[in-house]
Design an enzyme around this catalytic site. Structure first.
Site, PDB file in Angstrom:
ATOM      1  NE  ARG A   1       0.215  -2.895   8.618  1.00 17.15           N
ATOM      2  CZ  ARG A   1      -0.229  -3.302   7.431  1.00 17.15           C
ATOM      3  NH1 ARG A   1      -0.053  -2.549   6.358  1.00 17.15           N
ATOM      4  NH2 ARG A   1      -0.877  -4.448   7.308  1.00 17.15           N
TER       5      ARG A   1
ATOM      6  CG  HIS B   1       1.257  -8.354   4.847  1.00 16.84           C
ATOM      7  ND1 HIS B   1       1.199  -7.022   5.210  1.00 16.84           N
ATOM      8  CD2 HIS B   1       1.113  -8.376   3.499  1.00 16.84           C
ATOM      9  CE1 HIS B   1       1.043  -6.272   4.122  1.00 16.84           C
ATOM     10  NE2 HIS B   1       0.985  -7.069   3.070  1.00 16.84           N
TER      11      HIS B   1
ATOM     12  CD  GLU C   1      -4.407  -4.784   1.320  1.00 11.47           C
ATOM     13  OE1 GLU C   1      -4.120  -5.605   0.441  1.00 11.47           O
ATOM     14  OE2 GLU C   1      -4.182  -3.564   1.199  1.00 11.47           O
TER      15      GLU C   1
ATOM     16  CG  ASN D   1      -3.772  -1.209   3.896  1.00 12.77           C
ATOM     17  OD1 ASN D   1      -3.490  -0.570   4.924  1.00 12.77           O
ATOM     18  ND2 ASN D   1      -3.282  -2.414   3.650  1.00 12.77           N
TER      19      ASN D   1
ATOM     20  CE1 TYR E   1      -0.666   1.127  -2.049  1.00 17.53           C
ATOM     21  CE2 TYR E   1      -2.238  -0.265  -0.884  1.00 17.53           C
ATOM     22  CZ  TYR E   1      -0.959   0.237  -1.027  1.00 17.53           C
ATOM     23  OH  TYR E   1       0.023  -0.122  -0.141  1.00 17.53           O
TER      24      TYR E   1
ATOM     25  CD  GLU F   1      -0.291  -2.037   2.868  1.00 21.03           C
ATOM     26  OE1 GLU F   1      -0.520  -2.011   1.647  1.00 21.03           O
ATOM     27  OE2 GLU F   1      -0.208  -3.090   3.522  1.00 21.03           O
TER      28      GLU F   1
END
Ligand code: FCB
Length: 443
Positions: free
Chosen positions: A74, A118, A163, A289, A291, A350
């Site tokens: 990616r 991005h 995002e 994604n 985190y 991600e």
């Protein structure tokens, strides 16, 4: 724990974070060039001018990926390389770069997964209002069409936006990322215009034969600071609506969450007839994604309906982000519960962590904590699959250490260490670990 046959293992990067060569071959300036060159915006004055010099060293980086044995890569395409002023004239040399990159991936048996945006918005579009301006959505779809015309015969997987919540919140509401505006809740139109751009791009890509199209959203599970306190619970609900659901409900359900009831401006002021139909054009996968979770308290003051507070009692990464793999599993199951049959297959686009990794005297980089992090998070994905969540791929952030936005080059997220003086690449222990995991998962 069985990962299904055909599950895609990958690594992820983004153009501004790795490429460098910001003024080469006709690339125009982006909001991140402007932001990074504004004193005080990025830690230690770092910029992406050189970054990992991937623009020149991409064959070496592709060889590193081939050594990992990944199924897919990616990467993101820099809009200002392809359309330097954001709209109008196309820069053939910019497209040539991605053409070579895609061919290099295919030669090595790696499937390209291209993200179209991005965060590196062409500066001239920002000068005209950026994502506050509805025209940007149309320019994005035009740019998507240009890229698809050139690469659509070889790129199988497309991600429209990365995002959009971070662009809205960090870029336009809180002012900590490019373009650095502090509009707070008045930044809401940037959510809508990005999502409209996404929807129009889906159609533009589909019209040019693309078959695997998705959007990548950032998800942070919302934890009330005191689950017994109704005000904290309301703050968590508001955060979840503004930061998670705002970018998923319109795409999958064709409707915005009720942000007015949560203290936000009325989307009716900028949503036009037909927009939600465009935004909810069917997608083939949802990019997730993950985190960390976020802990919310009732706001003491200020314009937001929530206040973010510290999570305690969990180990943290080098960024200070709490390490909570079980929240990842909960997030994946929660998406399935909330969206049901409207949820397409998920690709984890991600997931990763930063630590202050150093090259030891013997030339090795021992990042045991990253291995522990990835192991726990990949197990959480596997458990969610066992529970019936349809996850088809997992991309580690990131292939190599890179420019971590406002934090500059301090945080190291890579499986591969990068020495920013010499630009030497050194695979860390996690590189060998991930390579072995991929090989074992295939057997
Ligand atoms: C995500 C971004 C990515 C990277 C990681 C650490 O929010 O998409 O570019 O910076 O965080």
């Amino acid at each position: 724990m069985g990962f299904p046959a055909g599950f895609q293992w990958g690594v992820a990067t983004a153009a501004y974070q790795i490429e460098g060569a910001v003024a080469e071959d006709g690339r125009g300036p982006s909001t991140w060039d402007t932001f990074a060159h504004t004193p005080g915006r990025v830690k230690d004055g770092h910029t992406g001018d050189v970054a990992c010099d991937h623009y020149h060293r991409w064959p070496e980086d592709l060889d590193l990926m081939a050594g990992l044995g990944v199924d897919a890569y990616r990467f993101s395409i820099a809009w200002p390389r392809v359309v330097p002023t954001g709209s109008g004239t196309v820069n053939a040399a910019g497209l040539d770069f991605y053409d070579r990159l895609v061919d290099g991936l295919l030669e090595r048996g790696i499937a390209p997964a291209a993200t179209l945006y991005h965060w590196d918005l062409p500066q001239p579009l920002e000068d005209a209002g950026g994502w506050m301006n509805r025209d940007t959505a149309h320019h994005f779809a035009e740019y998507a069409a240009v890229v698809a015309e050139r690469l659509g015969d070889r790129v199988g997987t497309w991600i429209t936006l990365n995002e959009p919540v971070v662009v809205m919140a960090y870029g336009y509401a809180f002012g900590v990322y490019a373009p650095g505006h502090t509009l707070m809740l008045d930044a809401l139109p940037t959510a809508h215009h990005q999502l409209l751009g996404h929807g129009l791009a889906v159609t533009a890509l589909r019209d040019r034969g693309a078959r695997q199209i998705g959007i990548t959203n950032h998800y942070s599970p919302a934890w009330p600071a005191d689950p017994g306190d109704p005000a904290d619970r309301a703050a968590a609900t508001a955060f979840d609506a503004f930061m998670n659901r705002l970018f998923t409900d319109p795409v999958l359900l064709g409707a915005y969450p009720d942000v007015v009831a949560l203290g936000g401006p009325d989307p009716a002021a900028f949503v036009q007839d037909g927009d939600l139909a465009a935004i909810s054009a069917p997608i083939d996968f949802l990019g997730v994604n993950y985190y960390q979770p976020t802990r919310l308290a009732a706001p003491q003051e200020g314009p937001l309906p929530f206040e973010m507070t510290e999570i305690e009692g969990h180990p943290v990464t080098g960024m200070g982000w709490p390490i909570v793999p079980e929240a990842f599993g909960g997030l994946l199951r929660g998406l399935r519960e909330r969206y049901g049959d409207a949820l397409p297959p998920i690709h984890v686009t991600e997931n990763g962590c930063s630590f202050p990794d150093e090259v030891a005297a013997d030339g090795t980089v021992d990042d045991a904590r990253r291995i522990e992090f990835l192991d726990a998070h990949i197990k959480a994905v596997g458990a969610a699959i066992d529970d019936g969540v349809d996850v088809r791929g997992y991309y580690t952030w990131s292939l190599m250490d890179n420019f971590e936005w406002a934090e500059g080059f301090g945080p190291r997220f890579g499986l591969v260490h990068v020495d920013y003086e010499t630009l030497a690449r050194t695979p860390k222990s996690s590189y060998a670990w991930y390579r072995d995991l991929i090989a074992a998962a295939r057997n």
